[in-house]
Every structure is written in structure tokens, then in C-alpha cells.
Design an enzyme around this catalytic site. Structure first.
Site: not given
Ligand SMILES: Cc1cc2nc3c(=O)[nH]c(=O)nc-3n(C[C@H](O)[C@H](O)[C@H](O)COP(=O)(O)OP(=O)(O)OC[C@H]3O[C@@H](n4cnc5c(N)ncnc54)[C@H](O)[C@@H]3O)c2cc1C
Length: 447
Positions: A20, A85, A181, A310
């Protein structure tokens, strides 16, 4: 000035993570005169809030995940690389990553956005992971779906109904939104979808247990919504055990407050730990290991490095921002806008401020608890709002149409999108056994 000199002057922006936060940053940079490289270890952007629907067979993986390069196909300044990475060198301004066939590939940057999300945390019990998979990516969701569906197949093949109870006991550890859920979705799966298809399985022999140390389910929601969610869970036949920790998880089940619950399917929906971004940068992290960022989401002394979603830790109004999709989207968008302003010389936005649109959690089909500002809702109307919001945030129009149709179909008929068991372990073991048997016998004879 020739073309190569011009290329050298164009700022290089590296975004790590196509979740996201990372995707929102990339999109916010659409009109920026820069070379953007987005690196992710998967080739897809995953809509994590609907992962539980893949794990419980409502949706298929392709309905909640889209290839990142397809999402950015019209963004000519962006290149997508499939790579993991492993390190960041802040002084040399380079990112190191492994590709499918090469290790230690280097990508230089002028601006860096880290949006690498979180992993599971087993609270100091890594040995639990083998027996209690968590739900974080598509592979996890398919593995859990295999486990749940296999349990039903195992029970149907078992002539002794007394053994069904243990086979069909599902334990979910963690009563936050994901645990609630999942537990309610398994309840619905049993009552609506499977009951007409299995001849030997009595739905009353299925036991779904949701356990948490906390005193109530959905602890971050207002109390009245927690209570509504608990009542609904119990209506769906879910046994809720609160204020109790899990002492042990092994191949025979769990031990909760000294009492063993036999189960072949334990699912971990409790803690999360951040990605190693803090270690790569060697900067201050909070107690959970998330990188402490300044009000503009940059790392102290490095205005060119942004950490969002996150993986980042930021307090707003003396409270830490939660690990939810909206924080990541708004943070990624903000980082993109700030970089755009710096590259183009436009006036930069003020400090980052998260706008909290509210929280929602699904508790079985057609029932959602929703809190937005002072508004607290539960029931079908809240579920409609949840459905619209979730459809809007899916990455591709084709996914929105497909998920909408699937939900309507499932709602009207109780039938689910994908109840396929893939990579069925017991059979592969059996195959190994039969294929190895003659060889063993041969060895035995020769010995
Ligand atoms: C099962 C579940 C249900 C959820 N339900 C909700 C909900 O209902 N409402 C809500 O608001 N939030 C929800 N969340 C939380 C929400 O999905 C997260 O807060 C959000 O995805 C965070 O976004 P982000 O971009 O920080 O990380 P992410 O969306 O997790 O993206 C991280 C990306 O980084 C990549 N990555 C990681 N490490 C590396 C690396 N070393 N090298 C290259 N790429 C890497 C991963 O492949 C991934 O694509 C839920 C989470 C989960 C697991």
C-alpha cells in the site's frame, strides 16, 4: 548537452515495497521528472485486508493481487524489479538486492522510500510457526486454505465419528481483526457451504476456538462494537476464550491455560514484527522495531530517506499511528508529493498528518462492525459500506468487477470461489512412500 548527460541529471528514486505505501508513493510521483525504480520481492501488489477470504475459499488469489507492473503500466517514469532488498548503504546512497539469478545487485538513489511492511511475530516462540502458520501473503493464505479443506476431507474419510471432533477443531490465536474475520468465516463455511456436501461430517462436530490474552475481541474498537462482534461470533458457533495465553503449540494442538485442545489446524493471527529496514539503516527504532521517523516521514539526518507504512513509527497527538492500510497509503502519497516538490522546486507540503477514516472488521457474512469518528455501526448496512470501500481500493478495475460478482454469488448461493486443495501433503507423502517402497524392499533383499 547529450542524452547521456541529461539522463545523469534526472533524479533517481528507489522505492522498496509495492504494498500500500510503496505503490501510493510511486503513483504520487507519476508526473515527476525522475527515474523511479520500484523493487519488490513479489511480482504483485497484495490487498491484505481480503487475504482471509482466500484462506477461507471465498476468493481466489488472482482476485486480491495484481502484478505491480500492470498497475504501473501507464507510468513511463517507473521501472519494476523483482528482487529482495538485503541492505542499504546510506553514505554511498545505494540499495543492494538479490534477483532471481544474481546476488548483491546495486541500485543507486537520490531519494529512497522504504515501505517493506511487517512479518509475523511469535512473541519469542519461533517454534510455534511450524504448527501455526500466520496469514501475511498469498502463499500463507493458500496453505491455510489447504489445511482447512483437508481437515474436512480427512473427517469425511474417517468412519469413526468420535474422531471427527479433533480433526475438525480449528484454533485461531489472536482476536484482532484478522482472527475475528477468519474465525467467523470458518463458521460460515461450515454452516452454509459445506454442510450439504459432506455425508459423514456432522456440522455440530466442528469446533472453532478464538483465543487471546486480551479481555475482549477487537481490542482497538470501542467496547460496544467488541461486544457486538463477540455476540455475533458466538451465534456462528465460535468459542471465544479471552484473558488466556497459549502455553504450547505442537502437532497435536494447543495448550491454553494448562488445558490441551486437540487440533490439526492452528492459525496464528496475533503479533507482527517489522521488516529489517531499521537494521539496514542502523537508525533508532521503537520497542516494536519500527523505524522512528520525523514529521515529514524522513529518517533523522537523512532527508533523502523516507520510511512509510507498517515499517515506520510516528506519534500523532501523543499516540502511535496504527499499522493499517490507510496510514500506509496516506504516508506513501505524502512521501511521493514531498519528493515531487523537492525535485521540481514546488512548495513542499507541511508535516504529515494522518486522517483517520475509521476501522472496520467483518464478523461473518453480511455483518460488519464499523467505527468512524464518533459513529459506531454494526450489521448489514455497515457490511455494505465495508464492501464498497474494499472494492474501491482494489488495484485493478477487473479485480473490482470480479470480486463484486463473486460476493453477490456467494451471498445469494452460499457457494465459494475456490475450494481447491493444492499441494496436498499427505498424498505427496503417500506417493513418496509407495515409490520408495520397492527400492527399500530391494535394498532389504540385497542386504
Ligand atoms: C491478514 C491481514 C488483514 C489486514 N486487514 C486490514 C484491514 O482490514 N484494514 C486495514 O486498514 N489494514 C489491514 N491490514 C494491515 C494492512 O494490510 C497493512 O497495514 C498495510 O498492508 C501496510 O502497508 P505497507 O505498504 O506498509 O506494507 P505491505 O502492504 O505489507 O507491503 C510491503 C511490501 O514490501 C515487500 N517487501 C518486504 N520486504 C522486502 C524486501 N526485503 N525486498 C523487497 N520487497 C520487500 C513485500 O513483498 C510487500 O509487497 C491487514 C493485514 C493483514 C496481514
Amino acid at each position: 548537452m547529450n542524452n547521456t548527460d541529461l539522463q545523469k541529471q534526472i533524479p533517481r528514486i528507489v522505492i522498496v515495497g509495492g504494498g500500500f505505501g510503496g505503490l501510493a508513493a510511486a503513483k504520487a510521483l507519476k508526473h515527476t521528472p525522475a527515474r523511479i525504480t520500484l523493487i519488490d520481492r513479489t511480482n504483485h501488489h497484495l490487498f491484505q485486508p481480503l487475504l482471509y477470504q482466500v484462506a477461507t475459499s471465498v476468493l481466489t488469489p488472482g482476485q486480491i493481487a495484481a502484478p505491480i507492473r500492470e498497475v504501473l503500466r501507464n507510468q513511463q517514469n517507473s521501472t519494476v524489479i523483482l528482487g529482495e532488498v538485503t541492505a542499504v548503504d546510506k553514505e554511498q546512497r545505494i540499495v543492494r538486492f538479490d534477483t532471481i539469478d544474481r546476488a548483491g545487485v546495486v541500485e543507486p538513489y537520490d531519494y529512497l522510500v522504504l515501505a517493506t511492511g511487517v512479518r509475523h511475530s511469535y512473541f519469542g516462540h519461533p517454534e510455534f510457526e511450524k504448527f501455526a502458520p500466520g496469514l501475511k501473503n498469498l502463499a500463507d493464505a493458500v496453505a491455510i486454505r489447504n489445511k482447512i479443506l483437508s481437515a474436512f476431507e480427512q473427517a469425511e474419510a474417517e468412519e469413526d465419528p468420535k474422531k471427527h471432533r479433533d480433526i475438525l477443531t480449528f484454533v485461531l490465536v489472536g482476536a484482532g481483526p484478522t482472527g475475528v474475520e477468519m474465525a467467523s468465516a470458518i463458521g460460515v463455511l461450515v454452516r452454509k457451504t459445506l454442510r450439504s456436501e459432506f455425508r459423514r461430517v456432522d456440522p455440530s462436530s466442528v469446533r472453532v476456538v478464538l483465543v487471546d490474552m486480551a479481555p475482549r475481541v477487537l481490542g482497538t474498537f470501542p467496547q460496544e462494537l467488541s461486544f457486538a462482534a463477540r455476540r455475533r461470533l458466538e451465534d456462528l458457533g465460535v468459542q471465544v476464550l479471552l484473558g488466556q495465553g497459549v502455553d504450547q503449540i505442537d502437532e497435536d494442538g494447543v495448550v491454553i491455560a494448562g488445558e490441551r485442545i486437540a487440533s490439526k489446524t492452528v492459525i496464528w493471527t496475533a503479533g507482527v514484527a517489522p521488516s529489517p529496514a531499521g537494521k539496514w539503516l542502523n537508525v533508532e527504532t521503537d520497542r516494536a522495531g519500527r523505524v522512528k521517523v520525523r514529521a515529514d516521514l524522513t529518517v533523522p539526518c537523512h532527508p533523502e530517506i523516507f520510511v512509510v507504512g507498517d515499517t515506520a513509527s510516528l506519534d500523532q497527538d501523543a499516540k502511535p499511528l496504527p499499522g493499517v492500510a490507510q496510514v500506509a497509503i496516506q504516508g506513501g502519497r505524502y512521501a511521493g508529493k514531498l519528493i515531487h516538490a523537492r525535485v521540481t522546486g514546488a512548495s513542499p507540503p507541511g508535516p504529515f498528518r494522518y486522517f483517520d477514516k475509521g476501522n472496520m472488521a467483518v464478523v461473518g457474512q453480511g455483518f460488519v462492525v464499523l467505527q468512524s469518528g464518533k459513529l459506531c455501526l454494526s450489521g448489514f448496512f455497515a457490511w455494505l459500506m465495508w464492501a464498497v470501500v474494499h472494492l474501491c481500493f482494489l488495484a485493478l478495475f477487473s479485480m473490482q468487477v470480479s470480486v463484486f460478482l463473486q460476493w453477490v454469488w456467494t451471498y445469494l448461493t452460499g457457494r465459494r470461489g475456490s475450494r481447491l486443495i493444492v499441494n496436498h501433503e499427505p498424498f505427496s507423502r503417500a506417493e513418496q512412500h509407495t515409490s520408495q517402497q520397492p527400492a527399500k524392499e530391494l535394498l532389504g533383499k540385497n542386504a
